[in-house]
Design an enzyme around this catalytic site. Structure first.
Site, PDB file in Angstrom:
ATOM      1  CE  LYS A  57      -3.379   5.762  -1.257  1.00 39.60           C
ATOM      2  NZ  LYS A  57      -4.483   6.323  -2.041  1.00 39.60           N
ATOM      3  CE1 TYR A 103      -3.479   2.746   0.730  1.00 38.43           C
ATOM      4  CE2 TYR A 103      -2.123   3.331   2.629  1.00 38.43           C
ATOM      5  CZ  TYR A 103      -3.165   3.624   1.764  1.00 38.43           C
ATOM      6  OH  TYR A 103      -3.881   4.783   1.919  1.00 38.43           O
TER       7      TYR A 103
HETATM    8  N1  LIG Z   1      -8.774   6.354   6.015  1.00 37.04           N
HETATM    9  C1  LIG Z   1      -7.514   6.670   6.158  1.00 37.04           C
HETATM   10  O1  LIG Z   1      -6.973   6.693   7.294  1.00 37.04           O
HETATM   11  C2  LIG Z   1      -6.683   7.072   4.963  1.00 37.04           C
HETATM   12  C3  LIG Z   1      -5.397   7.572   5.194  1.00 37.04           C
HETATM   13  C4  LIG Z   1      -4.638   7.983   4.121  1.00 37.04           C
HETATM   14  C5  LIG Z   1      -5.143   7.883   2.840  1.00 37.04           C
HETATM   15  N2  LIG Z   1      -6.387   7.367   2.640  1.00 37.04           N
HETATM   16  C6  LIG Z   1      -6.873   7.282   1.266  1.00 37.04           C
HETATM   17  O2  LIG Z   1      -8.087   7.983   1.169  1.00 37.04           O
HETATM   18  C7  LIG Z   1      -8.897   7.427   0.128  1.00 37.04           C
HETATM   19  C8  LIG Z   1     -10.303   7.176   0.653  1.00 37.04           C
HETATM   20  O3  LIG Z   1     -10.198   6.324   1.772  1.00 37.04           O
HETATM   21  P1  LIG Z   1     -11.411   6.073   2.795  1.00 37.04           P
HETATM   22  O4  LIG Z   1     -10.796   6.073   4.138  1.00 37.04           O
HETATM   23  O5  LIG Z   1     -12.536   6.939   2.482  1.00 37.04           O
HETATM   24  O6  LIG Z   1     -11.744   4.553   2.395  1.00 37.04           O
HETATM   25  P2  LIG Z   1     -13.116   3.727   2.370  1.00 37.04           P
HETATM   26  O7  LIG Z   1     -14.093   4.263   3.352  1.00 37.04           O
HETATM   27  O8  LIG Z   1     -12.687   2.296   2.478  1.00 37.04           O
HETATM   28  O9  LIG Z   1     -13.681   4.023   0.899  1.00 37.04           O
HETATM   29  C9  LIG Z   1     -12.951   3.570  -0.211  1.00 37.04           C
HETATM   30  C10 LIG Z   1     -13.731   3.891  -1.458  1.00 37.04           C
HETATM   31  O10 LIG Z   1     -12.951   3.430  -2.580  1.00 37.04           O
HETATM   32  C11 LIG Z   1     -13.827   2.661  -3.399  1.00 37.04           C
HETATM   33  N3  LIG Z   1     -13.130   1.676  -4.234  1.00 37.04           N
HETATM   34  C12 LIG Z   1     -12.360   0.634  -3.862  1.00 37.04           C
HETATM   35  N4  LIG Z   1     -11.967  -0.055  -4.938  1.00 37.04           N
HETATM   36  C13 LIG Z   1     -12.507   0.588  -6.027  1.00 37.04           C
HETATM   37  C14 LIG Z   1     -12.470   0.374  -7.414  1.00 37.04           C
HETATM   38  N5  LIG Z   1     -11.811  -0.677  -7.957  1.00 37.04           N
HETATM   39  N6  LIG Z   1     -13.111   1.244  -8.226  1.00 37.04           N
HETATM   40  C15 LIG Z   1     -13.789   2.284  -7.719  1.00 37.04           C
HETATM   41  N7  LIG Z   1     -13.897   2.543  -6.399  1.00 37.04           N
HETATM   42  C16 LIG Z   1     -13.254   1.685  -5.570  1.00 37.04           C
HETATM   43  C17 LIG Z   1     -14.791   1.976  -2.426  1.00 37.04           C
HETATM   44  O11 LIG Z   1     -15.912   1.503  -3.127  1.00 37.04           O
HETATM   45  P3  LIG Z   1     -16.831   0.282  -2.571  1.00 37.04           P
HETATM   46  O12 LIG Z   1     -17.876   0.923  -1.683  1.00 37.04           O
HETATM   47  O13 LIG Z   1     -17.398  -0.302  -3.812  1.00 37.04           O
HETATM   48  O14 LIG Z   1     -15.925  -0.641  -1.830  1.00 37.04           O
HETATM   49  C18 LIG Z   1     -15.084   3.163  -1.498  1.00 37.04           C
HETATM   50  O15 LIG Z   1     -16.042   4.003  -2.098  1.00 37.04           O
HETATM   51  C19 LIG Z   1      -8.149   6.170  -0.342  1.00 37.04           C
HETATM   52  O16 LIG Z   1      -7.429   6.474  -1.515  1.00 37.04           O
HETATM   53  C20 LIG Z   1      -7.186   5.884   0.787  1.00 37.04           C
HETATM   54  O17 LIG Z   1      -6.026   5.214   0.354  1.00 37.04           O
HETATM   55  C21 LIG Z   1      -7.163   6.950   3.666  1.00 37.04           C
END
Ligand SMILES: NC(=O)c1ccc[n+]([C@@H]2O[C@H](COP(=O)([O-])OP(=O)(O)OC[C@H]3O[C@@H](n4cnc5c(N)ncnc54)[C@H](OP(=O)(O)O)[C@@H]3O)[C@@H](O)[C@H]2O)c1
Length: 238
Positions: free
Chosen positions: A165, A161
């Site tokens: 990034k 992961y």
């Molecule tokens: N949460 C954290 O602490 C954190 C920290 C740093 C960076 N981020 C980044 O922030 C972003 C959003 O994270 P989040 O925390 O909101 O995660 P989340 O709640 O798990 O949501 C992830 C989203 O990505 C979608 N997704 C996954 N695979 C996909 C695909 N093949 N095509 C289209 N959509 C897809 C999921 O869709 P489904 O509903 O269909 O699964 C969901 O809508 C990500 O890029 C993550 O790496 C998160």
């Protein structure tokens, strides 16, 4: 002439993607809710519309080129692309034991998918008065922080992961350089550790705090920053 800013957010049916749709929609932007499951996207749109937001569900699996191209067919104008969809398959696994399959899954969504979506929608963003691309990255992809033994990122065991990034950051730098001198900006954002269901949940930031830097970049007047990596506290080292 319709001056409404039009914004596509990938993975906008839940988590930070949904919060971005809500906050940017409330600021008057027209939101294309990208979701790999159309029914989930439509459910999100129903909630957004109930809040008075103009939104449309767009089926978009970032790992499926045909889905991305089909999504583009339903969008004629686009000002902002937020590459938010992301997964983290590898947790608490030593780099020496990490399965290639897990790394490939992370890269397929976080890196190759992000590039595919960006390339397909770039012509629309170039045609916009001031196109913006915002890549949701992570501080865990920072090579500077990961190599500093005093950081928690140094100890984190999610190198597939993390590398995906880091790769997003490199794409951000290179695309921003290519587009220098055009109105299209390209920036990467670190949301911080955010309390969504991502990675098992438990983050120490609310989704509202997690999206705040992205909202700033998507709404600031006359954005000139490009090729940056930032969060709510400022610049994050690459
Ligand atoms: N949460 C954290 O602490 C954190 C920290 C740093 C960076 N981020 C980044 O922030 C972003 C959003 O994270 P989040 O925390 O909101 O995660 P989340 O709640 O798990 O949501 C992830 C989203 O990505 C979608 N997704 C996954 N695979 C996909 C695909 N093949 N095509 C289209 N959509 C897809 C999921 O869709 P489904 O509903 O269909 O699964 C969901 O809508 C990500 O890029 C993550 O790496 C998160």
């Amino acid at each position: 002439m319709d001056m409404t800013i039009k914004t596509l957010i990938t993975g906008a049916d839940r988590g930070m993607g949904y919060e971005l749709a809500l906050e940017l929609g409330l600021k008057g932007q027209y939101i294309y809710v990208g979701s790999r499951n159309l029914a989930c996207g439509q459910a999100a749109v129903a909630q957004l519309e109930a809040a008075g937001i103009q939104a449309q569900a767009v089926q978009l699996d970032v790992t499926d080129h045909e889905s991305i191209v089909a999504a583009k067919m339903s969008i004629t104008n686009l000002d902002i692309l937020i590459n938010n969809a992301g997964i983290a398959v590898d947790h608490e696994t030593k780099p020496s034991e990490l399965s290639l399959d897990a790394i490939r899954q992370d890269f397929n969504v976080n890196y190759f998918g992000l590039i595919d979506v960006t390339q397909v929608f770039l012509p629309l963003l170039k045609a916009a008065p001031a196109g913006r691309i915002i890549n949701i990255s992570s501080a865990v992809g920072s090579l500077t922080l990961a190599s500093d033994a005093n950081t928690s990122i140094h100890k984190l065991q999610a190198s597939g992961y993390q590398a995906s990034k880091s790769a997003v950051n490199m794409f951000t730098i290179k695309l921003a350089a290519e587009l220098e001198g055009t109105p299209v900006t390209v920036n990467a954002v670190n949301p911080g550790w955010v309390d969504t269901s991502f990675g098992g949940g438990g983050g120490n930031r609310t989704v509202q705090v997690g999206v705040s830097r992205t909202v700033e970049l998507a709404t600031s007047d006359a954005l000139t920053d490009s090729g940056t990596f930032s969060d709510i506290d400022g610049i994050v080292p690459w």
